[in-house]
Scaffold this active site. Structure first.
Site, PDB file in Angstrom:
ATOM      1  N   ASP A 286      43.779   4.563  28.880  1.00 40.09           N
ATOM      2  CA  ASP A 286      44.871   3.583  28.853  1.00 40.09           C
ATOM      3  C   ASP A 286      45.267   3.244  27.416  1.00 40.09           C
ATOM      4  O   ASP A 286      45.492   2.081  27.080  1.00 40.09           O
ATOM      5  CB  ASP A 286      44.473   2.319  29.613  1.00 40.09           C
ATOM      6  CG  ASP A 286      45.680   1.445  29.964  1.00 40.09           C
ATOM      7  OD1 ASP A 286      46.802   1.996  30.054  1.00 40.09           O
ATOM      8  OD2 ASP A 286      45.507   0.229  30.139  1.00 40.09           O
ATOM      9  N   ASP A 511      18.387   4.822   9.628  1.00 37.27           N
ATOM     10  CA  ASP A 511      18.391   5.280  11.018  1.00 37.27           C
ATOM     11  C   ASP A 511      17.439   4.418  11.839  1.00 37.27           C
ATOM     12  O   ASP A 511      16.372   4.855  12.261  1.00 37.27           O
ATOM     13  CB  ASP A 511      17.997   6.753  11.064  1.00 37.27           C
ATOM     14  CG  ASP A 511      18.028   7.331  12.471  1.00 37.27           C
ATOM     15  OD1 ASP A 511      18.701   6.730  13.340  1.00 37.27           O
ATOM     16  OD2 ASP A 511      17.377   8.369  12.688  1.00 37.27           O
ATOM     17  N   GLU A 522      24.411   0.417  11.672  1.00 36.92           N
ATOM     18  CA  GLU A 522      23.228   0.686  10.862  1.00 36.92           C
ATOM     19  C   GLU A 522      23.602   0.838   9.391  1.00 36.92           C
ATOM     20  O   GLU A 522      22.903   0.328   8.502  1.00 36.92           O
ATOM     21  CB  GLU A 522      22.535   1.955  11.358  1.00 36.92           C
ATOM     22  CG  GLU A 522      21.884   1.802  12.723  1.00 36.92           C
ATOM     23  CD  GLU A 522      21.315   3.098  13.252  1.00 36.92           C
ATOM     24  OE1 GLU A 522      20.282   3.047  13.953  1.00 36.92           O
ATOM     25  OE2 GLU A 522      21.895   4.166  12.977  1.00 36.92           O
TER      26      GLU A 522
END
Length: 670
Positions: A286, A511, A522
């Site tokens: 959409d 990480d 992160e």
């Protein structure tokens, strides 16, 4: 976060001499030299670091509250949209709720409400018989409850009464917190959000509720600078609420008309987000002018919103339900057999509209529009198309190919001539890269709890607060997939001449969820301190999120709820033990705040001196950075090269769109 940059170029030059002396003595300001072993301060060592992937960790950043009234936490500023089954409001968090369980007053109120709940259901609580107390006034009842309440932990008071004269305001009272760090600031400005609600008891068609639930689930898996973030949800008295970051700049209709450079920047951001979604196996279905919003009035950066019709799909899976909005629907959607390539068709329609203030497929009614879409014929007629480049027209023609397999994928679209140049042309000053490099380097030495806290702070930060960090992320994300690989990470930091061992250490620290890729939040967590001081209220909000039961303490169970139930108890215990000096196996706000201490500020400053010196020894022409820009940075905007002004509301394009918008309500119109 303080918008003032704490690092000034001139003062740094005075620090270089002493830093050089330390290097001659065989050290690199506490970091690794080629012959050093990895040594960190309060850090994750290889033996106790998390080794299993936690891709669901991002979903934990969004808090879910049940049986909690959102209007106890948020105050409505303005109703943005209202319907029969719900509304969308601009809200801000009440000052009395800022920081949540980091504030003693909040914890006290939560305990009182817990006891009142017992009384409402006529359960004996602390020896009080509720049936005999009905005639008491509310004030006397609260007084009785407070007198019977268990006292707070006397050994670890949450907010000491007088330490170091650092005053903050909590609710209507003034409290004092122990901190001497120069990297914490006070008095954060008010932040606004969007509160989306649906009245479940008014919904006769389950589709509407399903859409909101679907949006929540989808947003929990997405982490991209051009996708709206969900902050928290409430399920309260047959109503569902979703708190989202507020995109206050308006939708694409609000700034029409656009020139080609502006249109190119917008389409690049949208395609970048679509490429990221498709890589995650999600199709939006959409995409349209209304569902692409500007982050705030002073920038051109956009966010994709409204994931109610989005769908998780398997590789090569064909979808069949006819959903979307007619003017951006691909022909195969109307036929009921399609793939994620429908999003590229919608992007083509949006690009056409941005460049011409008109629709490629138009008609007097919806049936005419559908017929034109199925034929797939459009033209570049009109004066607006005269200055448009052939590269832009070629992009539209490829995106609006009738055959879905002839359209480029989102990843391929980013490499088309019209968009490809945009990514490499974004300038970044040396000083900003220095700040980020130093921040990431210092972040790598932090303990596990502080990393989690900074992840929460980063996730809840607004675009306006993040400023240049969005642009720096793009410099790292060379392949435009919304994530940073170890190869990209090393390439971006080439100028600082780190060893592979140093770079691997920093990348693994970033990480946090151990997926082998650094996601947007992160990266922000590791580079936040490059932006300046972190507001104490943001630290308190992070504590509140980790303290999921609002007890005033972070416990092993809280961490298990946040990180995941498949994590060993030993690992969770190690997080608590990093800062649990009193050995009561829980962390109060004072202990949590002590993570931001003067040693952290000193380490960050030393890292900044070293990266400045490292970069000065490197050939500047070897890295594609704009060193001619001033080292100073005005973070009142995000430094974007494009500036879109608000269009005249009486312009022809806006009028045309207004008429077409009436035909474009969601649903099926055949």
């Amino acid at each position: 976060m303080d918008s003032n940059d704490p690092y000034r170029l001139e003062p740094l030059k005075t620090e270089v001499t002493s830093s050089l002396r330390r290097r001659k003595a065989g050290t690199r300001d506490g970091f690794l030299s080629s012959s050093d072993s990895i040594t960190t301060t309060n850090s994750d060592r290889s033996g106790d670091s998390l080794s299993i992937p936690l891709p669901s960790l991002h979903g934990s950043l969004m808090r879910t509250r049940t049986e909690k009234d959102p209007y106890r936490y948020y105050e409505i500023i303005k109703v943005l949209g209202e319907g029969s089954m719900g509304n969308v409001c601009k809200v801000h968090k009440l000052k009395s709720m800022m920081g949540g369980s980091a504030r003693s007053e909040f914890v006290k109120q939560e305990k009182q409400r817990s006891w009142l709940w017992c009384l409402d259901f006529e359960f004996p609580c602390f020896g009080i018989c509720p049936m005999s107390k009905k005639e008491e006034t509310k004030d006397s009842l609260l007084q009785t409850i407070e007198e019977n309440a268990p006292s707070q932990d006397k050994t670890t008071p949450m907010v000491p009464s007088s330490i170091n004269n650092h005053n903050i305001r909590t609710s209507s009272e003034s409290s004092q917190i122990s901190t001497s760090s120069s990297i914490i600031s006070y008095g954060r400005k008010d932040v606004t959000y969007a509160l989306k609600s649906i009245h479940v008891d008014r919904v006769r068609d389950s589709v509407f509720r399903k859409e909101l639930m679907n949006e929540i689930i989808i947003l929990q898996t997405l982490d991209h600078p051009n996708i709206v973030k969900a902050i928290e949800t409430f399920d309260y008295k047959n109503r569902m609420y979703l708190v989202l970051e507020l995109c206050s700049g308006g939708d694409l209709y609000s700034r029409d008309p656009y020139d080609e450079e502006q249109a190119c920047g917008i389409i690049f951001s949208v395609v970048d987000a679509v490429s990221y979604m498709h890589n995650k196996g999600i199709t939006h279905r959409d995409l349209k002018f209304e569902n692409i919003m500007f982050g705030h009035p002073s920038t051109y950066s956009v966010k994709v919103i409204d994931f109610g019709l989005s769908r998780k799909y398997a590789t090569k899976e064909h979808l069949h339900d006819t959903v979307g909005t007619v003017y951006t629907m691909a022909p195969e959607v109307l036929k009921g057999d399609y793939t994620s390539q429908v999003d590229l068709w919608s992007v083509g329609v949006i690009a056409f509209m941005l460049l011409s203030s008109s629709l490629p497929f138009y008609g007097k009614n919806r049936k005419q529009v559908v017929r034109r879409i199925l034929r797939g014929s459009f033209t570049f007629r009109g004066e607006r198309w005269n200055p448009v480049s052939s590269a832009a027209k070629d992009f539209i023609c490829k995106a609006l190919s009738r055959a879905a397999n002839e359209r480029p994928t989102a990843k391929e679209a980013l490499q088309l001539q019209w968009l490809k140049r945009l990514h490499s042309d974004v300038p970044v000053s040396w000083l900003l890269m220095d700040n980020v490099s130093a921040s990431i380097r210092t972040f790598a030495t932090y303990g596990k709890l502080k990393k989690l806290a900074l992840l929460v702070v980063a996730y809840k930060s607004t675009d306006e607060e993040l400023g240049f960090l969005r642009k720096i992320f793009d410099k790292f994300d060379i392949t435009n997939d919304g994530e940073i690989s170890i190869v990209e990470f090393k390439e971006a930091l080439t100028v600082y001449q780190y060893t592979d061992e140093e770079l691997d250490f920093m990348f693994q620290a970033l990480d946090i969820d151990c997926t082998g890729r650094v996601h947007y939040s992160e990266f922000l967590a590791g580079s936040l301190e490059a932006h300046g001081n972190i507001d104490e209220a943001r630290i308190a909000e992070a504590f509140d999120r980790l303290d999921s039961d609002d007890s005033g303490f972070i416990t092993v169970e809280n961490l298990r709820e946040f990180i995941g139930h498949n994590i060993s108890g030993e690992y969770l215990d190690s997080i608590i033990e990093e800062v649990d000096r009193t050995k009561n196996h829980k962390i109060d706000y004072q202990k949590f705040l002590d993570l931001w201490n003067e040693q952290s500020a000193s380490n960050l400053q030393d890292a900044m001196v070293d990266v400045y010196k490292r970069r000065e020894t490197f050939e500047s022409e070897d890295l594609d950075l704009d060193v001619s820009r001033s080292a100073s940075f005005d973070s009142s905007n995000d430094g974007d090269p494009l500036d879109i002004s608000i269009a005249d509301p009486e312009c022809k394009g806006s009028y045309f769109f207004a008429k077409e918008k009436e035909k474009s309500t969601r649903g099926v119109w055949l």
